[in-house]
Design a protein around this motif. Structure first.
Motif, PDB file in Angstrom:
ATOM      1  N   PRO A  48      57.896  -3.050 -49.124  1.00 43.68           N
ATOM      2  CA  PRO A  48      57.538  -3.587 -47.809  1.00 43.68           C
ATOM      3  C   PRO A  48      56.069  -4.031 -47.828  1.00 43.68           C
ATOM      4  N   ARG A  49      55.825  -5.188 -47.244  1.00 44.88           N
ATOM      5  CA  ARG A  49      54.464  -5.730 -47.269  1.00 44.88           C
ATOM      6  C   ARG A  49      54.252  -6.664 -46.097  1.00 44.88           C
ATOM      7  N   ILE A  50      53.016  -6.760 -45.703  1.00 41.43           N
ATOM      8  CA  ILE A  50      52.626  -7.682 -44.641  1.00 41.43           C
ATOM      9  C   ILE A  50      51.563  -8.598 -45.231  1.00 41.43           C
ATOM     10  N   VAL A  51      51.790  -9.889 -45.115  1.00 46.39           N
ATOM     11  CA  VAL A  51      50.899 -10.905 -45.647  1.00 46.39           C
ATOM     12  C   VAL A  51      50.379 -11.716 -44.471  1.00 46.39           C
ATOM     13  N   TYR A  52      49.069 -11.914 -44.404  1.00 49.80           N
ATOM     14  CA  TYR A  52      48.543 -12.786 -43.355  1.00 49.80           C
ATOM     15  C   TYR A  52      47.348 -13.573 -43.855  1.00 49.80           C
ATOM     16  N   THR A  53      47.151 -14.721 -43.207  1.00 51.84           N
ATOM     17  CA  THR A  53      46.153 -15.687 -43.632  1.00 51.84           C
ATOM     18  C   THR A  53      45.239 -16.062 -42.472  1.00 51.84           C
ATOM     19  N   ARG A  54      43.965 -16.167 -42.784  1.00 54.59           N
ATOM     20  CA  ARG A  54      42.987 -16.631 -41.798  1.00 54.59           C
ATOM     21  C   ARG A  54      43.292 -18.105 -41.522  1.00 54.59           C
ATOM     22  N   SER A  55      43.427 -18.461 -40.271  1.00 54.09           N
ATOM     23  CA  SER A  55      43.749 -19.849 -39.931  1.00 54.09           C
ATOM     24  C   SER A  55      43.021 -20.272 -38.666  1.00 54.09           C
ATOM     25  N   GLU A  56      43.075 -21.556 -38.393  1.00 49.33           N
ATOM     26  CA  GLU A  56      42.411 -22.104 -37.203  1.00 49.33           C
ATOM     27  C   GLU A  56      42.978 -21.474 -35.940  1.00 49.33           C
ATOM     28  N   GLY A  57      42.100 -21.312 -34.955  1.00 45.67           N
ATOM     29  CA  GLY A  57      42.540 -20.788 -33.672  1.00 45.67           C
ATOM     30  C   GLY A  57      42.512 -19.273 -33.585  1.00 45.67           C
ATOM     31  N   LEU A  58      42.077 -18.611 -34.639  1.00 49.40           N
ATOM     32  CA  LEU A  58      42.007 -17.160 -34.648  1.00 49.40           C
ATOM     33  C   LEU A  58      40.882 -16.704 -33.725  1.00 49.40           C
ATOM     34  N   SER A  59      41.193 -15.845 -32.762  1.00 49.33           N
ATOM     35  CA  SER A  59      40.181 -15.372 -31.813  1.00 49.33           C
ATOM     36  C   SER A  59      39.175 -14.471 -32.527  1.00 49.33           C
ATOM     37  N   GLU A  60      38.000 -14.326 -31.926  1.00 50.57           N
ATOM     38  CA  GLU A  60      36.983 -13.433 -32.492  1.00 50.57           C
ATOM     39  C   GLU A  60      37.515 -12.006 -32.579  1.00 50.57           C
ATOM     40  N   ARG A  61      38.264 -11.590 -31.568  1.00 51.43           N
ATOM     41  CA  ARG A  61      38.843 -10.246 -31.558  1.00 51.43           C
ATOM     42  C   ARG A  61      39.794 -10.062 -32.736  1.00 51.43           C
ATOM     43  N   PHE A  66      41.720  -7.992 -37.822  1.00 50.72           N
ATOM     44  CA  PHE A  66      42.538  -8.179 -39.019  1.00 50.72           C
ATOM     45  C   PHE A  66      41.754  -8.448 -40.299  1.00 50.72           C
ATOM     46  N   PHE A  67      40.564  -9.039 -40.173  1.00 50.85           N
ATOM     47  CA  PHE A  67      39.801  -9.383 -41.371  1.00 50.85           C
ATOM     48  C   PHE A  67      38.537  -8.552 -41.539  1.00 50.85           C
ATOM     49  N   GLY A  68      38.001  -8.017 -40.439  1.00 54.03           N
ATOM     50  CA  GLY A  68      36.791  -7.203 -40.529  1.00 54.03           C
ATOM     51  C   GLY A  68      35.706  -7.932 -41.279  1.00 54.03           C
ATOM     52  N   SER A  69      35.168  -7.292 -42.289  1.00 58.19           N
ATOM     53  CA  SER A  69      34.092  -7.912 -43.074  1.00 58.19           C
ATOM     54  C   SER A  69      34.610  -8.608 -44.329  1.00 58.19           C
ATOM     55  N   SER A  70      35.912  -8.757 -44.444  1.00 59.70           N
ATOM     56  CA  SER A  70      36.497  -9.394 -45.620  1.00 59.70           C
ATOM     57  C   SER A  70      36.124 -10.869 -45.707  1.00 59.70           C
ATOM     58  N   ARG A  71      35.894 -11.334 -46.891  1.00 56.47           N
ATOM     59  CA  ARG A  71      35.632 -12.758 -47.123  1.00 56.47           C
ATOM     60  C   ARG A  71      36.880 -13.472 -47.641  1.00 56.47           C
ATOM     61  N   SER A  72      37.935 -12.719 -47.838  1.00 55.30           N
ATOM     62  CA  SER A  72      39.181 -13.316 -48.298  1.00 55.30           C
ATOM     63  C   SER A  72      39.917 -13.958 -47.128  1.00 55.30           C
ATOM     64  N   ASP A  73      40.574 -15.067 -47.383  1.00 51.30           N
ATOM     65  CA  ASP A  73      41.383 -15.731 -46.353  1.00 51.30           C
ATOM     66  C   ASP A  73      42.825 -15.243 -46.361  1.00 51.30           C
ATOM     67  N   LEU A 153      52.287  -8.403 -34.289  1.00 55.82           N
ATOM     68  CA  LEU A 153      53.292  -8.930 -33.356  1.00 55.82           C
ATOM     69  C   LEU A 153      52.743  -9.066 -31.937  1.00 55.82           C
ATOM     70  N   GLN A 154      51.716  -8.313 -31.596  1.00 64.76           N
ATOM     71  CA  GLN A 154      51.096  -8.421 -30.273  1.00 64.76           C
ATOM     72  C   GLN A 154      50.006  -9.482 -30.223  1.00 64.76           C
ATOM     73  N   SER A 155      49.556  -9.942 -31.364  1.00 58.90           N
ATOM     74  CA  SER A 155      48.502 -10.946 -31.407  1.00 58.90           C
ATOM     75  C   SER A 155      49.032 -12.304 -30.960  1.00 58.90           C
ATOM     76  N   VAL A 156      48.183 -13.025 -30.263  1.00 55.27           N
ATOM     77  CA  VAL A 156      48.529 -14.386 -29.844  1.00 55.27           C
ATOM     78  C   VAL A 156      47.935 -15.405 -30.813  1.00 55.27           C
ATOM     79  N   THR A 157      46.856 -15.024 -31.500  1.00 52.87           N
ATOM     80  CA  THR A 157      46.158 -16.019 -32.321  1.00 52.87           C
ATOM     81  C   THR A 157      46.364 -15.862 -33.826  1.00 52.87           C
TER      82      THR A 157
END
Length: 171
Positions: A48-61, A66-73, A153-157
């Motif tokens: 089981p795994r969850i994969v997510y990507t930094r993308s346009e429209g992502l809120s500051e929150r 989800f990314f914290g101080s990570s520099r990975s997308d 699943l609760q995130s809108v952005t």
């Protein structure tokens, strides 16, 4: 363009269309993935795994959550109990000609074909964790995926994500 199918089996000679257990409403098909998204299959099949990507429209929150101080997308999170299996598994990447495939899901990079497919080549891929980190993908381990799944699943952005094989996650 080539497409790929991943398996822990090293000697599949032909891929025959079949109905997928979680997609009973579809005709029998052969599934494949594009090069950009193949990393999502650098894991044992039932991991089981969850994969997510930094993308346009992502809120500051959501950026902070989800990314914290990570520099990975790209971030992949798996349960801690799977570390050993991921470390020891060899995956086999089957290369397919793309001609008979049609795009099924652009976000995930999934393609389907209703034809029987003979792979052009098969490559063994081991050292999966090393391969992921070499691609600048952040790999995270957690005792339980449920809190992350609920937050996503609760995130809108945060819209570019995949939740794979969650039926095998801890409850």
């Amino acid at each position: 363009m080539y497409l790929y199918h991943f398996s822990e089996e090293p000697n599949i000679e032909v891929f025959v269309p079949r109905v997928k257990a979680n997609r009973q409403n579809m005709p029998p098909v052969v599934w494949a993935i594009d090069r950009e998204h193949e990393f999502t299959f650098y894991f044992p099949r039932n991991c089981p795994r969850i994969v997510y990507t930094r993308s346009e429209g992502l809120s500051e929150r959501d950026e902070a959550l989800f990314f914290g101080s990570s520099r990975s997308d790209k971030i992949v999170t798996v349960e801690t109990g799977w570390y050993k299996a991921i470390s020891e598994t060899t995956m086999y990447r089957y290369m397919f000609p793309a001609e008979s495939f049609k795009l099924f899901d652009e976000t995930a990079g999934y393609y389907i074909s209703e034809q029987t497919i003979k792979p052009l080549q098969v490559d063994a891929i081991s050292n999966l964790i090393e391969k992921l980190t070499a691609m600048n993908i952040e790999l995270r381990f957690t005792p339980n995926l449920n809190p992350l799944r609920e937050a996503i699943l609760q995130s809108v952005t945060l819209t570019d994500f995949g939740i794979h094989r969650f039926e095998f996650a801890r409850t």
